[in-house]
Scaffold this motif. Structure first.
Motif, PDB file in Angstrom:
ATOM      1  N   PHE A  98       1.006  -1.023   0.182  1.00  0.00           N
ATOM      2  CA  PHE A  98      -0.055  -0.029  -0.129  1.00  0.00           C
ATOM      3  C   PHE A  98       1.041   1.070  -0.137  1.00  0.00           C
ATOM      4  O   PHE A  98       2.048   1.232   0.482  1.00  0.00           O
ATOM      5  CB  PHE A  98      -0.976   0.002   1.191  1.00  0.00           C
ATOM      6  N   HIS A  99       0.402   2.424  -0.500  1.00  0.00           N
ATOM      7  CA  HIS A  99       1.147   3.666  -0.524  1.00  0.00           C
ATOM      8  C   HIS A  99      -0.074   4.621  -0.502  1.00  0.00           C
ATOM      9  O   HIS A  99      -1.165   4.367  -0.634  1.00  0.00           O
ATOM     10  CB  HIS A  99       1.923   3.770  -1.645  1.00  0.00           C
ATOM     11  N   PHE A 100       0.540   5.877  -0.821  1.00  0.00           N
ATOM     12  CA  PHE A 100      -0.332   6.925  -0.627  1.00  0.00           C
ATOM     13  C   PHE A 100      -0.099   8.116  -1.834  1.00  0.00           C
ATOM     14  O   PHE A 100       0.978   8.135  -2.403  1.00  0.00           O
ATOM     15  CB  PHE A 100      -0.439   7.965   0.653  1.00  0.00           C
ATOM     16  N   HIS A 101      -0.927   9.031  -1.932  1.00  0.00           N
ATOM     17  CA  HIS A 101      -0.673  10.261  -3.095  1.00  0.00           C
ATOM     18  C   HIS A 101      -1.200  11.443  -2.151  1.00  0.00           C
ATOM     19  O   HIS A 101      -2.215  11.443  -1.531  1.00  0.00           O
ATOM     20  CB  HIS A 101      -1.496  10.026  -4.363  1.00  0.00           C
ATOM     21  N   TRP A 102      -0.335  12.675  -2.163  1.00  0.00           N
ATOM     22  CA  TRP A 102      -0.844  13.598  -1.381  1.00  0.00           C
ATOM     23  C   TRP A 102      -0.355  14.944  -2.178  1.00  0.00           C
ATOM     24  O   TRP A 102       0.500  14.955  -3.077  1.00  0.00           O
ATOM     25  CB  TRP A 102      -0.224  13.513   0.144  1.00  0.00           C
ATOM     26  N   LEU A 123      -5.379   6.739  -0.089  1.00  0.00           N
ATOM     27  CA  LEU A 123      -4.445   5.622   0.091  1.00  0.00           C
ATOM     28  C   LEU A 123      -4.685   4.449  -0.815  1.00  0.00           C
ATOM     29  O   LEU A 123      -6.000   4.444  -1.410  1.00  0.00           O
ATOM     30  CB  LEU A 123      -4.959   5.205   1.476  1.00  0.00           C
ATOM     31  N   HIS A 124      -3.843   3.901  -1.346  1.00  0.00           N
ATOM     32  CA  HIS A 124      -4.136   2.839  -2.450  1.00  0.00           C
ATOM     33  C   HIS A 124      -3.418   1.389  -1.686  1.00  0.00           C
ATOM     34  O   HIS A 124      -2.411   1.387  -1.455  1.00  0.00           O
ATOM     35  CB  HIS A 124      -3.464   3.089  -3.761  1.00  0.00           C
ATOM     36  N   LEU A 125      -4.351   0.531  -1.496  1.00  0.00           N
ATOM     37  CA  LEU A 125      -4.216  -0.778  -1.121  1.00  0.00           C
ATOM     38  C   LEU A 125      -4.192  -1.626  -2.557  1.00  0.00           C
ATOM     39  O   LEU A 125      -5.313  -1.875  -3.093  1.00  0.00           O
ATOM     40  CB  LEU A 125      -5.229  -1.338  -0.330  1.00  0.00           C
ATOM     41  N   LEU A 135       2.466 -14.506  -9.924  1.00  0.00           N
ATOM     42  CA  LEU A 135       3.148 -13.386  -9.697  1.00  0.00           C
ATOM     43  C   LEU A 135       2.688 -12.004  -9.882  1.00  0.00           C
ATOM     44  O   LEU A 135       1.771 -11.849 -10.907  1.00  0.00           O
ATOM     45  CB  LEU A 135       4.456 -13.374 -10.405  1.00  0.00           C
ATOM     46  N   PHE A 136       3.072 -11.136  -9.053  1.00  0.00           N
ATOM     47  CA  PHE A 136       2.301  -9.400  -9.280  1.00  0.00           C
ATOM     48  C   PHE A 136       2.578  -9.276 -10.847  1.00  0.00           C
ATOM     49  O   PHE A 136       1.822  -8.661 -11.472  1.00  0.00           O
ATOM     50  CB  PHE A 136       3.021  -8.513  -8.392  1.00  0.00           C
ATOM     51  N   GLU A 137       4.113  -9.563 -10.883  1.00  0.00           N
ATOM     52  CA  GLU A 137       4.726  -8.949 -12.444  1.00  0.00           C
ATOM     53  C   GLU A 137       3.803  -9.597 -13.533  1.00  0.00           C
ATOM     54  O   GLU A 137       3.650  -8.802 -14.563  1.00  0.00           O
ATOM     55  CB  GLU A 137       5.870  -9.374 -12.559  1.00  0.00           C
ATOM     56  N   ALA A 147      -6.464  -5.412  -8.281  1.00  0.00           N
ATOM     57  CA  ALA A 147      -7.696  -4.806  -7.526  1.00  0.00           C
ATOM     58  C   ALA A 147      -7.079  -3.697  -6.629  1.00  0.00           C
ATOM     59  O   ALA A 147      -6.142  -4.251  -5.843  1.00  0.00           O
ATOM     60  CB  ALA A 147      -8.558  -5.689  -6.889  1.00  0.00           C
ATOM     61  N   VAL A 148      -7.304  -2.449  -6.750  1.00  0.00           N
ATOM     62  CA  VAL A 148      -6.981  -1.549  -5.891  1.00  0.00           C
ATOM     63  C   VAL A 148      -8.002  -0.932  -5.177  1.00  0.00           C
ATOM     64  O   VAL A 148      -8.875  -0.456  -5.599  1.00  0.00           O
ATOM     65  CB  VAL A 148      -5.980  -0.494  -6.604  1.00  0.00           C
ATOM     66  N   ILE A 149      -7.879  -1.030  -3.620  1.00  0.00           N
ATOM     67  CA  ILE A 149      -8.753  -0.190  -2.758  1.00  0.00           C
ATOM     68  C   ILE A 149      -8.193   0.946  -2.709  1.00  0.00           C
ATOM     69  O   ILE A 149      -7.189   1.260  -2.191  1.00  0.00           O
ATOM     70  CB  ILE A 149      -8.939  -0.900  -1.543  1.00  0.00           C
ATOM     71  N   PRO A 207       3.561   4.977 -14.322  1.00  0.00           N
ATOM     72  CA  PRO A 207       4.015   3.976 -15.358  1.00  0.00           C
ATOM     73  C   PRO A 207       4.130   2.733 -14.682  1.00  0.00           C
ATOM     74  O   PRO A 207       4.624   2.358 -13.512  1.00  0.00           O
ATOM     75  CB  PRO A 207       5.502   4.691 -15.638  1.00  0.00           C
ATOM     76  N   PRO A 208       3.973   1.676 -15.447  1.00  0.00           N
ATOM     77  CA  PRO A 208       3.670   1.481 -16.878  1.00  0.00           C
ATOM     78  C   PRO A 208       2.046   1.722 -17.320  1.00  0.00           C
ATOM     79  O   PRO A 208       1.755   1.526 -18.101  1.00  0.00           O
ATOM     80  CB  PRO A 208       3.806   0.046 -17.045  1.00  0.00           C
ATOM     81  N   LEU A 209       1.269   2.223 -16.137  1.00  0.00           N
ATOM     82  CA  LEU A 209      -0.043   2.700 -16.644  1.00  0.00           C
ATOM     83  C   LEU A 209      -0.846   1.558 -17.184  1.00  0.00           C
ATOM     84  O   LEU A 209      -1.807   1.953 -18.217  1.00  0.00           O
ATOM     85  CB  LEU A 209       0.127   3.944 -17.633  1.00  0.00           C
TER      86      LEU A 209
HETATM   87  N1  LIG Z   1      -1.088   4.159  -8.092  1.00  0.00           N
HETATM   88  S1  LIG Z   1      -1.339   2.805  -8.367  1.00  0.00           S
HETATM   89  O1  LIG Z   1      -1.942   2.172  -7.268  1.00  0.00           O
HETATM   90  O2  LIG Z   1      -2.330   2.839  -9.397  1.00  0.00           O
HETATM   91  C1  LIG Z   1       0.078   1.657  -8.653  1.00  0.00           C
HETATM   92  C2  LIG Z   1       0.927   2.491  -9.668  1.00  0.00           C
HETATM   93  C3  LIG Z   1       2.082   1.739 -10.122  1.00  0.00           C
HETATM   94  C4  LIG Z   1       2.549   0.648  -9.371  1.00  0.00           C
HETATM   95  N2  LIG Z   1       3.504  -0.214  -9.827  1.00  0.00           N
HETATM   96  C5  LIG Z   1       4.370   0.214 -10.906  1.00  0.00           C
HETATM   97  C6  LIG Z   1       4.899  -0.868 -11.418  1.00  0.00           C
HETATM   98  C7  LIG Z   1       4.402  -2.245 -11.809  1.00  0.00           C
HETATM   99  C8  LIG Z   1       5.333  -2.844 -12.393  1.00  0.00           C
HETATM  100  C9  LIG Z   1       6.154  -2.373 -12.500  1.00  0.00           C
HETATM  101  O3  LIG Z   1       6.124  -0.953 -11.960  1.00  0.00           O
HETATM  102  C10 LIG Z   1       1.454   0.193  -8.435  1.00  0.00           C
HETATM  103  N3  LIG Z   1       1.703  -1.006  -7.754  1.00  0.00           N
HETATM  104  O4  LIG Z   1       3.060  -1.683  -8.163  1.00  0.00           O
HETATM  105  O5  LIG Z   1       1.363  -1.504  -6.910  1.00  0.00           O
HETATM  106  C11 LIG Z   1       0.491   0.528  -8.264  1.00  0.00           C
END
Ligand SMILES: NS(=O)(=O)c1ccc(NCc2ccco2)c([N+](=O)[O-])c1
Ligand SMILES: [Zn+2]
Length: 268
Positions: A98-102, A123-125, A135-137, A147-149, A207-209
């Motif tokens: 999880f991370h945030f934008h502000w 907040l993004h989970l 894998l996430f990748e 899925a992002v909360i 990115p990578p959007l």
């Molecule tokens: N703001 S967000 O939740 O849409 C978001 C954006 C980018 C990435 N990752 C950038 C990424 C993916 C693969 C290589 O690098 C993530 N994430 O990783 O959770 C979340």
């Protein structure tokens, strides 16, 4: 100590805020980009949306690091210990971070908005589809991969659960710094009511959007204190070696066209 600080402060010439990154010209697909403004009267109530089932195990919490866009709290996603399912989701999704934008001030900072109302932070989970991918990748390039909360933050009373995270931030002030961070249960960052949300098909906002995200935007916000959010703004986009340090603020993407998408609501 004092002299070191003065030397340090003369070295840190704080420049004005730069755009976080150049918006690419060609975007993959480009018809389901995020973030967006959610126009409440255009959202469609879907009675088939089920309650979200969130199950987080604080023992899967591993570290915090500054990746130069935000600070990320990363979880062990090698097992299905911390997951979300239900709601708009057909499969089970594993929490990976999880991370945030502000913003630079409390007038703006969130990526999504509700009828143009912006919040000071969001907040993004982030979860990936562990029923379909390993894998996430792999998941990050698939349209049902993530899925992002999203939870909006408002300035108000101090958030006791957040303070453990706030206290760890000075250790990750610079880009690429990382510290161990354990036993943090991110469900403390969810509003009491998680049954009321909007959901739409979108993308990563940095990115990578990629257009891989089922967004679940909570209707209820959480409150954090002015001082807690001020610590977020003490982080830096820049690494320790860089001559010019830049404050990590306004790390949100510009809002994108809805392009005919429907935003569904779980409530009337
Ligand atoms: N703001 S967000 O939740 O849409 C978001 C954006 C980018 C990435 N990752 C950038 C990424 C993916 C693969 C290589 O690098 C993530 N994430 O990783 O959770 C979340
Ligand atoms: Zn994000």
């Amino acid at each position: 100590r004092a002299c070191n600080l003065s030397a340090c402060s003369s070295k840190l010439a704080f420049s004005q805020v730069h755009p976080m990154w150049q918006e690419p010209l060609a975007i993959p697909g480009g018809d389901r980009q995020s973030p967006i403004d959610i126009v409440v009267r255009k959202s469609v109530f879907d009675p088939q949306l089920r309650p979200l089932k969130v199950q987080y195990d604080p023992r899967t919490c591993q570290q915090i690091w500054n990746n130069g866009y935000s600070f990320l709290v990363e979880y062990d996603d090698t097992t299905d210990k911390s997951t979300v399912k239900g709601g708009p989701l057909e499969d089970q999704f594993r929490l990976c971070q999880f991370h945030f934008h502000w913003g630079e001030n409390n007038a703006w900072g969130s990526e999504h908005s509700i009828d143009r109302r912006l919040f000071p932070a969001e907040l993004h989970l982030v979860h990936w589809n562990s029923d379909k991918y390993s894998l996430f990748e792999e998941a990050v390039i698939e349209e049902n991969g993530l899925a992002v909360i999203a939870v909006f933050l408002k300035i108000g009373k101090r958030h006791e659960g957040l303070q453990k995270l706030v206290d760890a931030l000075p250790a990750v002030r610079h880009k690429d710094s990382l510290v161990e961070f354990t036993k943090f249960d991110p469900s403390c960052l969810l509003p009491e009511n998680i049954d009321d949300y909007w959901t739409y098909a979108g993308s990563l906002t940095t990115p990578p959007l990629t257009e891989a995200v089922t967004w679940i935007v909570m209707k209820r916000h959480i409150e954090v204190s002015h001082d807690q959010l001020a610590v977020f703004r003490s982080l830096l986009f820049t690494s320790a070696e860089e001559q010019v340090q830049r404050s990590m603020v306004n790390n949100f993407r510009v809002q994108q066209a809805v392009k005919g998408r429907t935003v569904r609501s779980s409530f009337t």
